[in-house]
Design a protein around this motif. Structure first.
Motif, PDB file in Angstrom:
ATOM      1  N   SER A  66      -4.932   0.285  -1.269  1.00 27.91           N
ATOM      2  CA  SER A  66      -5.211   0.227   0.165  1.00 27.91           C
ATOM      3  C   SER A  66      -4.707  -1.096   0.732  1.00 27.91           C
ATOM      4  O   SER A  66      -4.325  -2.007  -0.020  1.00 27.91           O
ATOM      5  N   ARG A  67      -4.728  -1.209   2.064  1.00 28.34           N
ATOM      6  CA  ARG A  67      -4.312  -2.456   2.700  1.00 28.34           C
ATOM      7  C   ARG A  67      -5.277  -3.584   2.357  1.00 28.34           C
ATOM      8  O   ARG A  67      -4.866  -4.737   2.189  1.00 28.34           O
ATOM      9  N   ALA A  83       0.824  -1.213   0.000  1.00 32.04           N
ATOM     10  CA  ALA A  83       0.000   0.000   0.000  1.00 32.04           C
ATOM     11  C   ALA A  83       0.855   1.258   0.000  1.00 32.04           C
ATOM     12  O   ALA A  83       0.575   2.229  -0.713  1.00 32.04           O
TER      13      ALA A  83
END
Length: 443
Positions: free
Chosen positions: A389-390, A382
């Motif tokens: 995003s994670r 990320a």
């Protein structure tokens, strides 16, 4: 960022015979101006001609705009003629007038240091052995001993101010509120003096340069006629433009493509040429490549038929990187490019090349935690921007699309260890086949 192919074989250089070198230059788009093309053609055919091209040390490195002159000098030598590569230790103290503003003058010690750097940069382009061996000359050697009175009486008297102010760059400056200072105004006299001295010292009878220098170049031709009663030649190459009409000069999209590896890594240099647009690569190959006309026409055809293969760009990048930085550096660059995309071992890439390659990718710098552990892969994916995003990082890992140092990451809980660090500081992350990023770990 795009990965090149794996073919590292270098081409045989094609040397046109002396009598056809002008035809070769014209086919390559390298002949824009000549004082008398028929007379120059005859002189080149009659026997070895000593010619010169000059480079001013107004920066610590030459750039890709200078490459046109360097490869032209190389072509003329391969055709049997004798090059003088002039590094302007005196003209570099003044600087060729810019069309928009006065130059900032550098101190003599700085310019002297740049002279030595530029000498090393021009050396790979010509041969310093054999019957038409090249020489590097410095115009400070003949300018410094001349007094102001001698210069004005012996050289300045041959120039007419009404003619000097007709030069395009001078006219442009005269139309500004700032005007032009006498030092820069006199630059064309200094350059003309160079040609006269090289004619007297070495029998030099041809000067080459860019078409933006044509006024300065012809000033030297005229000075030799007036001061020595001799007829000499001049030839200029065009200023290259891209397919969109913009100038191919020192800066390309805000990026200055320096020849000095300390100012631009061989990896970044290679990538600049490899990323040449399809519409431009044919022209650049004609100008910069030493492959035969038949090979270049075939590469142009390949680009038109199979542009995705980027074969012409690969040839251009490999040939110029080898010429400027050497075959070993080019091989390291190609190995690094392949390894980043899973087509080679990252451990085989030396530290300097890997560092340069990863700095051309999206990259981040991270620190270990208090216990010495590295951040988990989900965070690194990320942070580098390989995923948004994670949660996207977790999906990428679950789907088998995340790689650490070319090894697939199989667990969303995984984190790199100290043993994964390449050369003790780098991690290479990849998403899918073509998206690469670097992680530099603080030591």
């Amino acid at each position: 960022m795009t990965g090149p192919g794996d073919n590292t074989e270098q081409p045989e250089q094609s040397t046109p015979p002396a009598q056809s070198v002008l035809d070769d230059l014209r086919w390559r788009g390298l002949l824009a101006e000549s004082t008398d093309e028929d007379a120059l053609r005859a002189a080149l055919a009659e026997g070895p001609v000593t010619y010169y091209v000059g480079f001013d040390p107004t920066a610590p490195s030459l750039h890709h705009g200078n490459l046109v002159q360097l490869v032209t000098a190389r072509r003329l030598q391969q055709a049997g003629h004798t090059p003088l590569l002039l590094i302007g230790g005196s003209t570099g103290l003044i600087g060729d007038p810019k069309p928009d503003a006065e130059r900032t003058l550098n101190d003599p010690e700085t310019v002297a240091g740049w002279v030595e750097r530029l000498k090393g940069q021009v050396t790979p382009f010509v041969d310093f052995d054999g019957p038409n061996a090249a020489q590097i000359v410095n115009n400070l050697d003949w300018t410094a001993p001349v007094s102001v009175l001698e210069f004005l009486r012996d050289i300045g008297r041959h120039f007419r101010v009404n003619k000097m102010i007709q030069k395009e760059v001078v006219k442009a400056r005269l139309d500004t509120e700032q005007g032009i200072g006498y030092a820069e105004f006199s630059y064309q006299i200094l350059q003309a003096f160079d040609y006269l001295e090289l004619y007297r010292r070495y029998g030099c009878t041809l000067q080459t340069g860019g078409s933006d220098q044509w006024g300065n170049i012809t000033a030297g031709v005229d000075l030799i006629r007036r001061a020595a009663g001799a007829t000499v030649h001049a030839m200029a190459t065009p200023l290259l433009t891209r397919s969109d009409g913009t100038k191919f000069g020192k800066s390309a999209g805000g990026l200055t493509v320096w020849l000095d590896p300390e100012m631009m890594s061989p990896y970044a240099f290679y990538q600049f040429w490899f990323n040449t647009a399809d519409a431009d690569v044919g022209q650049y190959l004609r100008v910069f490549s030493f492959r035969s006309r038949e090979e270049l026409e075939m590469l142009e055809k390949t680009t038109a038929e199979r542009p995705a293969a980027r074969e012409a760009q690969r040839v251009l990048a490999e040939e110029l990187t080898t010429l400027v930085h050497g075959a070993d550096e080019c091989a390291q660059v190609i190995a690094a490019s392949g390894a980043l995309f899973g087509r080679g071992a990252l451990t085989d890439v030396d530290a300097r090349t890997l560092d340069a390659a990863l700095r051309e990718t999206p990259h981040v710098r991270v620190e270990r935690d208090t216990g010495g552990a590295l951040p988990p892969m989900v965070d690194l994916l990320a942070e580098t921007g390989l995923v948004a995003s994670r949660s996207a990082a977790r999906r990428t890992i679950d789907e088998g699309g995340a790689y650490l140092n070319n090894e697939r990451v199989t667990s969303v809980e995984s984190a790199p260890s100290a043993g994964d660090l390449l050369h003790g500081r780098w991690l290479v992350l990849r998403r899918g086949r073509r998206n690469v990023a670097g992680v530099e770990v603080s030591t």
